[in-house]
Design a protein around this motif. Structure first.
Motif: not given
Length: 68
Positions: A1-6, A8-16
């Motif tokens: 399993m590589s890190s590309l399977d998860y 990225l934070l930049r793609d899923t992060a949201r600001v309240d």
């Protein structure tokens, strides 16, 4: 399993939304010190009489507090 399977934070992060809305009783200011070419953004908060008494600040209730 590589890190590309998860994802990225930049793609899923949201600001309240509450963290970017203006704060009641305050405004943004630019503070200038000894150098005219450098300014620091701060927030000026208007204090109520109860806040001044509670915080033991030796100022008047009408005087704002600058927060960095």
């Amino acid at each position: 399993m590589s890190s590309l399977d998860y994802p990225l934070l930049r793609d899923t992060a949201r600001v309240d939304a509450a963290s970017v809305e203006p704060l009641p009783g305050s405004c943004k200011i630019n503070v200038q010190d000894s150098r005219a070419d450098i300014r620091v953004e701060a927030r000026e908060v208007k204090l109520t009489p109860a806040a001044v008494e509670c915080a033991l600040i030796g100022g008047k209730s009408g005087s704002p507090l600058s927060a960095y």
